[in-house]
Enzyme design. Sequence first.
Site, PDB file in Angstrom:
ATOM      1  N   ASP A 134       0.758  -1.378  -0.058  1.00  0.00           N
ATOM      2  CA  ASP A 134      -0.061  -0.154   0.122  1.00  0.00           C
ATOM      3  C   ASP A 134       0.936   1.257  -0.028  1.00  0.00           C
ATOM      4  O   ASP A 134       1.868   1.468  -0.486  1.00  0.00           O
ATOM      5  CB  ASP A 134      -1.006   0.130   1.046  1.00  0.00           C
ATOM      6  CG  ASP A 134      -0.264  -0.473   2.504  1.00  0.00           C
ATOM      7  OD1 ASP A 134       0.992   0.287   2.533  1.00  0.00           O
ATOM      8  OD2 ASP A 134      -0.788  -0.881   3.447  1.00  0.00           O
ATOM      9  N   SER A 135       0.125   2.371   0.593  1.00  0.00           N
ATOM     10  CA  SER A 135       1.324   3.578   0.598  1.00  0.00           C
ATOM     11  C   SER A 135       2.307   3.441   1.102  1.00  0.00           C
ATOM     12  O   SER A 135       3.541   4.067   0.849  1.00  0.00           O
ATOM     13  CB  SER A 135       0.211   4.647   1.107  1.00  0.00           C
ATOM     14  OG  SER A 135      -0.128   4.423   2.422  1.00  0.00           O
ATOM     15  N   ILE A 136       2.722   2.753   2.168  1.00  0.00           N
ATOM     16  CA  ILE A 136       3.886   2.657   2.990  1.00  0.00           C
ATOM     17  C   ILE A 136       5.058   1.955   2.025  1.00  0.00           C
ATOM     18  O   ILE A 136       6.213   2.366   2.246  1.00  0.00           O
ATOM     19  CB  ILE A 136       3.858   1.628   4.121  1.00  0.00           C
ATOM     20  CG1 ILE A 136       2.657   2.262   5.056  1.00  0.00           C
ATOM     21  CG2 ILE A 136       5.227   1.724   4.995  1.00  0.00           C
ATOM     22  CD1 ILE A 136       2.406   1.404   6.429  1.00  0.00           C
TER      23      ILE A 136
ATOM     24  N   GLN B 105       5.497   5.031  -0.851  1.00  0.00           N
ATOM     25  CA  GLN B 105       6.288   6.248  -0.378  1.00  0.00           C
ATOM     26  C   GLN B 105       7.798   5.491  -0.022  1.00  0.00           C
ATOM     27  O   GLN B 105       8.642   6.358   0.596  1.00  0.00           O
ATOM     28  CB  GLN B 105       5.613   6.645   0.872  1.00  0.00           C
ATOM     29  CG  GLN B 105       4.385   7.307   0.395  1.00  0.00           C
ATOM     30  CD  GLN B 105       3.666   7.815   1.635  1.00  0.00           C
ATOM     31  OE1 GLN B 105       4.249   8.063   2.702  1.00  0.00           O
ATOM     32  NE2 GLN B 105       2.395   8.286   1.695  1.00  0.00           N
TER      33      GLN B 105
ATOM     34  N   HIS C  29       1.861   6.549   8.689  1.00  0.00           N
ATOM     35  CA  HIS C  29       3.249   6.152   7.944  1.00  0.00           C
ATOM     36  C   HIS C  29       4.384   6.609   8.434  1.00  0.00           C
ATOM     37  O   HIS C  29       4.540   7.260   9.326  1.00  0.00           O
ATOM     38  CB  HIS C  29       2.972   7.036   6.361  1.00  0.00           C
ATOM     39  CG  HIS C  29       1.684   6.962   5.889  1.00  0.00           C
ATOM     40  ND1 HIS C  29       0.273   7.631   6.207  1.00  0.00           N
ATOM     41  CD2 HIS C  29       1.302   6.169   4.650  1.00  0.00           C
ATOM     42  CE1 HIS C  29      -0.270   7.247   5.236  1.00  0.00           C
ATOM     43  NE2 HIS C  29       0.160   6.297   4.455  1.00  0.00           N
TER      44      HIS C  29
END
Length: 253
Positions: A15-17, A20, A206
């Site tokens: 996912d976003s982790i 990024q 995050h």
Amino acid sequence: MVALRIRPAIVLFGDSITEQAFGVEGKVGWASLLASDYARRADVLNRGFSGYNTQMALPLLPKVFPPSKDNQEGSGILFCTVFFGANDACLPGERQHVPIEEYAKNLETIIGTIRACFNIFSSAATKDDDKFPIILMTPPPFDPAAWRKCRDLEEDGRANNVAKSYGEKVLELGKSLGCSVLNVWNLLEGATSPEVYGRYLSDGLHLNEEGNRKVHEGLMELIGKDHPSLAPLEAGATGEGLAVEEKLWRELC
């Protein structure tokens, strides 16, 4: 069209982790550190999708992991990380919530799909196991106060103890399916207080730079322990591990 040769690859799916993980606003991320470790050895391919849970990830599988040997011809995949759960672990009623048993089932589908794809042609399986190497990563701890402040929310929609329980499910799944597991919740001291583990988080969920460095450190330690043949070998060194490609410049003159 002439294609650029891809070195043996490391695929990061999450996912976003993960999205990024090459860094945000000029700061380093765990994937950028990983790419540095594997310079001249392997290419790190980031397949992170911000906001996704495991249910949303399932339709991505044929695109991210196409079931054709031709799509990976000439390179091969060393290993894959799977880092979902931070969104699945949202509380019931939240749009991204996935019940924990469904979460486990989805992860099992993801693992099975990856192995069905890569076992066809990968030579990177560990010596004592013919399964394609997959490293599962648990959700990180959650700091509710920081999340509310950053997102200007009245309610959290998440809870640290729930993130822990989803991580425990990942640990169970890893054991049953023969996957290595990086316990990010433990690594970032999730059992302490937000004042302690919050120093690893940028917004309560995050990772900040310190958190990214901690995850990278834990990941490299796990690779060295569970998959030493896939760990980067120092330039000019001999022994188990991945050596740099092509000769060192000193060998050419």
